[in-house]
Design a protein around this motif. Structure first.
Motif, PDB file in Angstrom:
ATOM      1  N   ASN A 265      -9.668 -26.273 -11.243  1.00  0.00           N
ATOM      2  CA  ASN A 265      -8.154 -27.038 -12.356  1.00  0.00           C
ATOM      3  C   ASN A 265      -6.737 -26.596 -11.706  1.00  0.00           C
ATOM      4  OD1 ASN A 265      -7.658 -28.947 -14.089  1.00  0.00           O
ATOM      5  ND2 ASN A 265      -7.387 -27.551 -15.847  1.00  0.00           N
ATOM      6  N   SER A 266      -6.872 -25.476 -10.939  1.00  0.00           N
ATOM      7  CA  SER A 266      -5.565 -24.998 -10.479  1.00  0.00           C
ATOM      8  C   SER A 266      -4.931 -25.535  -9.148  1.00  0.00           C
ATOM      9  CB  SER A 266      -5.581 -23.423 -10.084  1.00  0.00           C
ATOM     10  OG  SER A 266      -6.446 -23.370  -9.085  1.00  0.00           O
ATOM     11  N   LEU A 267      -5.639 -26.590  -8.725  1.00  0.00           N
ATOM     12  CA  LEU A 267      -5.320 -27.337  -7.536  1.00  0.00           C
ATOM     13  C   LEU A 267      -5.014 -28.647  -7.961  1.00  0.00           C
ATOM     14  CD1 LEU A 267      -8.203 -26.503  -4.840  1.00  0.00           C
ATOM     15  CD2 LEU A 267      -5.587 -25.746  -4.857  1.00  0.00           C
ATOM     16  N   SER A 268      -3.905 -29.191  -7.547  1.00  0.00           N
ATOM     17  CA  SER A 268      -3.485 -30.629  -7.939  1.00  0.00           C
ATOM     18  C   SER A 268      -4.206 -31.535  -7.065  1.00  0.00           C
ATOM     19  CB  SER A 268      -1.995 -30.681  -7.700  1.00  0.00           C
ATOM     20  OG  SER A 268      -1.513 -30.723  -6.236  1.00  0.00           O
TER      21      SER A 268
ATOM     22  N   GLN B 107     -10.040 -38.841 -13.238  1.00  0.00           N
ATOM     23  CA  GLN B 107     -11.085 -38.978 -14.357  1.00  0.00           C
ATOM     24  C   GLN B 107     -12.355 -38.152 -13.748  1.00  0.00           C
ATOM     25  OE1 GLN B 107     -11.072 -43.369 -13.409  1.00  0.00           O
ATOM     26  NE2 GLN B 107     -10.044 -43.830 -15.365  1.00  0.00           N
ATOM     27  N   PHE B 108     -12.713 -38.130 -12.578  1.00  0.00           N
ATOM     28  CA  PHE B 108     -13.845 -37.396 -12.092  1.00  0.00           C
ATOM     29  C   PHE B 108     -13.532 -35.892 -12.655  1.00  0.00           C
ATOM     30  CE2 PHE B 108     -16.061 -34.808  -9.037  1.00  0.00           C
ATOM     31  CZ  PHE B 108     -17.233 -35.571  -8.973  1.00  0.00           C
ATOM     32  N   ARG B 109     -12.311 -35.292 -12.597  1.00  0.00           N
ATOM     33  CA  ARG B 109     -12.070 -33.812 -12.986  1.00  0.00           C
ATOM     34  C   ARG B 109     -12.313 -33.705 -14.477  1.00  0.00           C
ATOM     35  NH1 ARG B 109      -7.017 -31.087 -10.910  1.00  0.00           N
ATOM     36  NH2 ARG B 109      -8.455 -29.862  -9.582  1.00  0.00           N
ATOM     37  N   LYS B 110     -11.796 -34.765 -15.183  1.00  0.00           N
ATOM     38  CA  LYS B 110     -11.853 -34.984 -16.466  1.00  0.00           C
ATOM     39  C   LYS B 110     -13.679 -34.621 -17.143  1.00  0.00           C
ATOM     40  CE  LYS B 110      -7.744 -36.999 -17.979  1.00  0.00           C
ATOM     41  NZ  LYS B 110      -6.868 -38.103 -18.682  1.00  0.00           N
ATOM     42  N   ARG B 111     -14.238 -35.377 -16.158  1.00  0.00           N
ATOM     43  CA  ARG B 111     -15.709 -35.410 -16.663  1.00  0.00           C
ATOM     44  C   ARG B 111     -16.502 -34.109 -16.257  1.00  0.00           C
ATOM     45  NH1 ARG B 111     -17.983 -41.161 -14.192  1.00  0.00           N
ATOM     46  NH2 ARG B 111     -16.802 -42.839 -15.463  1.00  0.00           N
ATOM     47  N   LEU B 112     -15.889 -33.261 -15.319  1.00  0.00           N
ATOM     48  CA  LEU B 112     -16.453 -32.222 -14.830  1.00  0.00           C
ATOM     49  C   LEU B 112     -16.246 -31.245 -15.912  1.00  0.00           C
ATOM     50  CD1 LEU B 112     -15.586 -32.187 -11.045  1.00  0.00           C
ATOM     51  CD2 LEU B 112     -17.973 -32.357 -12.341  1.00  0.00           C
ATOM     52  N   LEU B 113     -14.878 -31.048 -16.537  1.00  0.00           N
ATOM     53  CA  LEU B 113     -14.414 -30.098 -17.109  1.00  0.00           C
ATOM     54  C   LEU B 113     -14.389 -30.440 -18.596  1.00  0.00           C
ATOM     55  CD1 LEU B 113     -11.014 -29.357 -15.446  1.00  0.00           C
ATOM     56  CD2 LEU B 113     -13.228 -28.368 -15.285  1.00  0.00           C
ATOM     57  N   ALA B 114     -15.077 -31.654 -18.990  1.00  0.00           N
ATOM     58  CA  ALA B 114     -15.495 -32.018 -20.394  1.00  0.00           C
ATOM     59  C   ALA B 114     -16.450 -31.004 -21.043  1.00  0.00           C
ATOM     60  CB  ALA B 114     -15.983 -33.755 -20.286  1.00  0.00           C
TER      61      ALA B 114
END
Length: 251
Positions: free
Chosen positions: A211-214, A244-251
């Motif tokens: 999550n630290s990478l934009s 959206q992919f990141r949000k799913r991973l971190l959900a």
């Protein structure tokens, strides 16, 4: 056990399948799968391997191989799901056939035998082994005709995907761009451009966990020419944006 020495335990079912979603993941499957892609276009990611299926592609998916499937153009496949007495060592693969009619005819006979009121198991099994022989013969022909220039080019793409372009790879083979594309697709079932993009998208997926990478940084790290193009390609391959992919991973 190699594919050529296959010993079938059960023929579970024969079916024609048209996807109802653009992507899905298959894991812990109880059966092996062989069949033919009748129409449409899609690809399967098995670890670092990408298997592309287009019209008249015959294929084998080993039960041990989990995969992510992505539909590029809606189509239909004709498959047999089966089990064996021993695990099969041969990795999943796909290749084109110039005699799709023969493959379809065999599958039709197996389907009729399995669905008949008085199931003719001997006929179904006989035709199944005939299909396996057809598939193995084509695989052996493909193996013996592997072009070393194309194999080396693929390795070069695997190692340098972030900064490489297809034209420079084609130049290294001494082939024209068009000829390189044709031979690469013949050997691996996918164009070098699509293969390169799939590698970049897979790398992006792994980086989105951090999550630290934009998203902009990840686009650059994966070798995409712009943030906008990265988002467009990523959504085309996965059905969702990188965010959206990141949000799913971190959900």
């Amino acid at each position: 056990m190699k594919f050529s020495n296959i010993k079938v335990k059960t023929l579970n079912n024969v079916l024609k399948h048209t996807p109802t979603v653009k992507q899905w993941r298959a894991s812990n499957r109880p059966t092996h799968i062989i069949g033919i892609q009748l129409c449409g276009n899609m690809y399967h990611e098995i670890g670092d391997t990408v298997i592309s299926l287009g019209k008249n592609h015959l294929f084998f998916f080993n039960q041990k191989d989990d995969f992510c499937a992505y539909v590029k153009e809606l189509g239909e496949s004709y498959t047999i799901h089966f089990t064996t007495y021993e695990p099969i060592e041969t990795e999943s693969f796909a290749l084109t056939t110039k005699n799709a009619a023969e493959a379809i005819s065999i599958l039709d006979k197996i389907e009729r035998a399995l669905r008949a009121r008085d199931t003719d198991e001997n006929l179904a099994m006989s035709e199944f082994y005939r299909f396996c022989h057809l598939l193995e013969s084509l695989r052996e022909q493909s193996y013996h005709h592997m072009d070393r220039r194309i194999s080396d080019a693929k390795k070069h793409l695997d190692l340098n995907f972030r900064e490489i372009d297809i034209q420079s790879v084609a130049d290294k083979t001494g082939l024209t761009r068009r000829r390189f594309n044709d031979l690469f697709k013949k050997q691996y079932g996918v164009t070098p451009g699509h293969y390169l993009t799939a590698i970049k998208v897979e790398e992006a997926k792994s980086l989105l966990v951090d999550n630290s990478l934009s998203v902009q940084s990840i686009a650059a790290l994966c070798g995409f020419e712009s943030h906008f193009y990265f988002c467009k390609v990523f959504k085309k391959h996965t059905g969702v944006t990188p965010t959206q992919f990141r949000k799913r991973l971190l959900a």
